[in-house]
Design an enzyme around this catalytic site. Sequence first.
Site, PDB file in Angstrom:
ATOM      1  N   ARG A  43       0.825  -1.216   0.000  1.00 15.40           N
ATOM      2  CA  ARG A  43       0.000   0.000   0.000  1.00 15.40           C
ATOM      3  C   ARG A  43       0.858   1.265   0.000  1.00 15.40           C
ATOM      4  O   ARG A  43       0.501   2.256  -0.635  1.00 15.40           O
ATOM      5  CB  ARG A  43      -0.931   0.005   1.223  1.00 15.40           C
ATOM      6  CG  ARG A  43      -2.178  -0.828   1.017  1.00 15.40           C
ATOM      7  CD  ARG A  43      -3.121  -0.754   2.193  1.00 15.40           C
ATOM      8  NE  ARG A  43      -4.399  -1.384   1.871  1.00 15.40           N
ATOM      9  CZ  ARG A  43      -5.310  -1.720   2.760  1.00 15.40           C
ATOM     10  NH1 ARG A  43      -5.097  -1.497   4.050  1.00 15.40           N
ATOM     11  NH2 ARG A  43      -6.437  -2.284   2.383  1.00 15.40           N
ATOM     12  N   LYS A  76     -18.294 -17.795   2.757  1.00 15.41           N
ATOM     13  CA  LYS A  76     -19.739 -17.764   2.978  1.00 15.41           C
ATOM     14  C   LYS A  76     -20.528 -16.993   1.926  1.00 15.41           C
ATOM     15  O   LYS A  76     -20.139 -15.907   1.527  1.00 15.41           O
ATOM     16  CB  LYS A  76     -20.028 -17.146   4.352  1.00 15.41           C
ATOM     17  CG  LYS A  76     -19.484 -17.977   5.506  1.00 15.41           C
ATOM     18  CD  LYS A  76     -19.835 -17.344   6.839  1.00 15.41           C
ATOM     19  CE  LYS A  76     -19.391 -18.235   7.998  1.00 15.41           C
ATOM     20  NZ  LYS A  76     -19.756 -17.657   9.299  1.00 15.41           N
ATOM     21  N   GLY A  88      -8.699  -8.697   0.351  1.00 14.06           N
ATOM     22  CA  GLY A  88      -7.540  -9.165   1.119  1.00 14.06           C
ATOM     23  C   GLY A  88      -7.135 -10.601   0.844  1.00 14.06           C
ATOM     24  O   GLY A  88      -5.968 -10.884   0.545  1.00 14.06           O
ATOM     25  N   GLY A  97     -13.154  -3.949   1.794  1.00 11.01           N
ATOM     26  CA  GLY A  97     -14.565  -3.567   1.894  1.00 11.01           C
ATOM     27  C   GLY A  97     -15.023  -2.681   0.754  1.00 11.01           C
ATOM     28  O   GLY A  97     -16.122  -2.858   0.215  1.00 11.01           O
TER      29      GLY A  97
END
Length: 396
Positions: free
Chosen positions: A37, A197, A354, A377
């Site tokens: 980053r 999930k 990630g 996110g």
Amino acid sequence: MDKLKTTDGIDVAGKRVIVRADLNVPIKNGKVTDATRLERVVPGLKALSDRGAKVIVISHFGRPKGVDPELSLRPVAQTLQYLLGRPVKFGEDSIGAAAEAAVQSLSNGDIAVLENLRFHKGEEKNDPEFASALAKLGDVFVGDAFSCAHRAHASTEGITHHLPSYAGPLLMEEINALRTALEKPQRPTAALVGGAKVSTKIPVLTNLVAKVDKLIIGGGMANTFLQAAGTNVGKSLAEPEFAETAREILAKAKEKGCEIILPVDVVIAREFKEGAASEVVAIDDVPADAMILDVGPKSVAHVTDMLTGTKTLLWNGPMGAFEIAPFGEGTFAVARAAASLTKAGKLVSVAGGGDTVAALNAANVTDEFTYVSTAGGAFLEWLEGRELPGIAALAR
């Protein structure tokens, strides 16, 4: 998106330019362990510095509950200094006297990093007073943290009400890559969505089936789809309570002409541990006492073959429990195939999240994809088709 402005052509010499970057990197024993980053934000900071701006970098770091020396940005600022190859000053706070002193000490072309924004509760609450205190430190604001743009915080949204605001080069790079893959893609298009999930990615799957030609579902979430279709998945991770949701997504995909691709064979084991005894079975031969932990070679061959006829690939999530050997081989094989097609100029490949970045790093192919986003996110919310407050604020 077309309303976003950059600082290109703006005279920033002598101006105090606040740059909202994402310096939230992993640290162990006071040392940065993955500087990806930081490396990505360096060109934009150098460009502003070279144009004579007084560059003030602000960022959050971790999830502190008040001031926490363990979550100071000082060691991150030191690594950034090394990567920039020029001095970086450090402000002991992000607002108030200490921040003002750090900013006042800057000459044209100098760079400073201010202390962790989240040492103040006002940051995450998007408190107008905190946003105003941040804005006092600068003349211009540059939002260059796509990975934080899904949050309406003081440093991403609030500050834009007080200063002329622009999109940074890294932010634009991320947006352009995602738009290329999702809004203006070369067809046929495919999305590979994996992970544990279904419940965490229902909006992503619902949005994607309306936009892509093929949707490859992998990881634990594939088990829920298989189970919903009547396949026995043994002791595998699955969410039977989302079986109806899975069937609805399959129905919507059929309606939209999107082909859903699920595993045809899998790697199973009785134990979930490093080096556990494993075997490959057809998807309808999973024993009742076994767990599905990766996709099998026929599934890999099917996906690889499908990718050869694809022009654009969007990837989010691994296809198996890649962190534990030998259950990463399916993910790695598909990643290498996508990288090879990209290198040959036959595929535009955009990946993010990630776990996805970690899997591509483990396969040693990250640099061979067209674009790999470090956002988690924000990347997911973009795939869901949601408006990101930090980007909407810059556009406004």
